[in-house]
Design a protein around this motif. Structure first.
Motif, PDB file in Angstrom:
ATOM      1  N   ALA A 144       3.142  -8.057  -2.836  1.00 18.68           N
ATOM      2  CA  ALA A 144       3.384  -6.608  -2.798  1.00 18.68           C
ATOM      3  C   ALA A 144       2.294  -5.834  -2.086  1.00 18.68           C
ATOM      4  O   ALA A 144       2.478  -4.632  -1.821  1.00 18.68           O
ATOM      5  CB  ALA A 144       3.546  -6.084  -4.219  1.00 18.68           C
ATOM      6  N   SER A 145       1.174  -6.477  -1.800  1.00 13.62           N
ATOM      7  CA  SER A 145       0.086  -5.743  -1.161  1.00 13.62           C
ATOM      8  C   SER A 145       0.470  -5.356   0.259  1.00 13.62           C
ATOM      9  O   SER A 145       1.190  -6.059   0.957  1.00 13.62           O
ATOM     10  CB  SER A 145      -1.192  -6.588  -1.156  1.00 13.62           C
ATOM     11  OG  SER A 145      -1.025  -7.724  -0.342  1.00 13.62           O
ATOM     12  N   ALA A 146      -0.040  -4.192   0.671  1.00 12.26           N
ATOM     13  CA  ALA A 146       0.267  -3.690   2.007  1.00 12.26           C
ATOM     14  C   ALA A 146      -0.455  -4.539   3.050  1.00 12.26           C
ATOM     15  O   ALA A 146      -1.564  -5.017   2.806  1.00 12.26           O
ATOM     16  CB  ALA A 146      -0.185  -2.234   2.120  1.00 12.26           C
ATOM     17  N   PRO A 147       0.163  -4.706   4.181  1.00 13.92           N
ATOM     18  CA  PRO A 147      -0.517  -5.474   5.240  1.00 13.92           C
ATOM     19  C   PRO A 147      -1.759  -4.732   5.736  1.00 13.92           C
ATOM     20  O   PRO A 147      -1.797  -3.503   5.747  1.00 13.92           O
ATOM     21  CB  PRO A 147       0.531  -5.614   6.332  1.00 13.92           C
ATOM     22  CG  PRO A 147       1.563  -4.592   6.043  1.00 13.92           C
ATOM     23  CD  PRO A 147       1.480  -4.277   4.576  1.00 13.92           C
ATOM     24  N   LYS A 148      -2.753  -5.494   6.097  1.00 12.98           N
ATOM     25  CA  LYS A 148      -3.989  -4.891   6.591  1.00 12.98           C
ATOM     26  C   LYS A 148      -3.746  -4.303   7.981  1.00 12.98           C
ATOM     27  O   LYS A 148      -3.111  -4.947   8.832  1.00 12.98           O
ATOM     28  CB  LYS A 148      -5.096  -5.933   6.653  1.00 12.98           C
ATOM     29  CG  LYS A 148      -5.479  -6.443   5.297  1.00 12.98           C
ATOM     30  CD  LYS A 148      -6.566  -7.477   5.391  1.00 12.98           C
ATOM     31  CE  LYS A 148      -6.900  -7.994   4.010  1.00 12.98           C
ATOM     32  NZ  LYS A 148      -7.863  -9.074   4.043  1.00 12.98           N
ATOM     33  N   PRO A 149      -4.231  -3.079   8.213  1.00 13.53           N
ATOM     34  CA  PRO A 149      -4.031  -2.466   9.547  1.00 13.53           C
ATOM     35  C   PRO A 149      -4.835  -3.214  10.611  1.00 13.53           C
ATOM     36  O   PRO A 149      -5.943  -3.678  10.353  1.00 13.53           O
ATOM     37  CB  PRO A 149      -4.530  -1.042   9.365  1.00 13.53           C
ATOM     38  CG  PRO A 149      -5.436  -1.097   8.188  1.00 13.53           C
ATOM     39  CD  PRO A 149      -4.969  -2.215   7.326  1.00 13.53           C
ATOM     40  N   ARG A 150      -4.243  -3.319  11.757  1.00 23.46           N
ATOM     41  CA  ARG A 150      -4.941  -3.970  12.857  1.00 23.46           C
ATOM     42  C   ARG A 150      -5.896  -2.981  13.486  1.00 23.46           C
ATOM     43  O   ARG A 150      -5.577  -1.844  13.729  1.00 23.46           O
ATOM     44  CB  ARG A 150      -3.940  -4.463  13.901  1.00 23.46           C
ATOM     45  CG  ARG A 150      -3.072  -5.559  13.335  1.00 23.46           C
ATOM     46  CD  ARG A 150      -2.210  -6.132  14.394  1.00 23.46           C
ATOM     47  NE  ARG A 150      -1.419  -7.234  13.799  1.00 23.46           N
ATOM     48  CZ  ARG A 150      -0.861  -8.146  14.512  1.00 23.46           C
ATOM     49  NH1 ARG A 150      -0.933  -8.118  15.822  1.00 23.46           N
ATOM     50  NH2 ARG A 150      -0.188  -9.108  13.939  1.00 23.46           N
ATOM     51  N   GLY A 151      -7.091  -3.471  13.712  1.00 24.13           N
ATOM     52  CA  GLY A 151      -8.133  -2.580  14.197  1.00 24.13           C
ATOM     53  C   GLY A 151      -8.262  -2.620  15.638  1.00 24.13           C
ATOM     54  O   GLY A 151      -8.369  -2.221  16.623  1.00 24.13           O
TER      55      GLY A 151
END
Length: 71
Positions: free
Chosen positions: A64-71
């Motif tokens: 359920a955790s949100a995907p990490k934003p790409r930097g």
């Protein structure tokens, strides 16, 4: 990692967890509790029936955790 892939992997992990956990818990019960009373069996299966929830909660939290934003 895409959300759909995380949910697919998590679903497979949950099914595998339940199957493997049930087999191991039953094998331990038959090997160690064969001569025990029904009260010991009841307590053991109550405890092991609730214990699988801990790793399942971790898997569901990861799914359920949100995907990490790409930097």
């Amino acid at each position: 990692m895409p959300v759909r892939l995380k949910k697919f992997i998590g679903s497979i992990l949950l099914v595998a967890l339940v199957v493997i956990y049930a087999l191991v818990a039953t094998a331990v019960a038959t090997a160690r509790l064969a001569e025990s009373s029904w009260v010991v069996h009841l307590a053991y299966f109550f405890f092991t029936g609730l214990l699988w929830v801990l790793p399942a909660m971790w898997i569901i939290k990861w799914m359920a955790s949100a995907p990490k934003p790409r930097g």
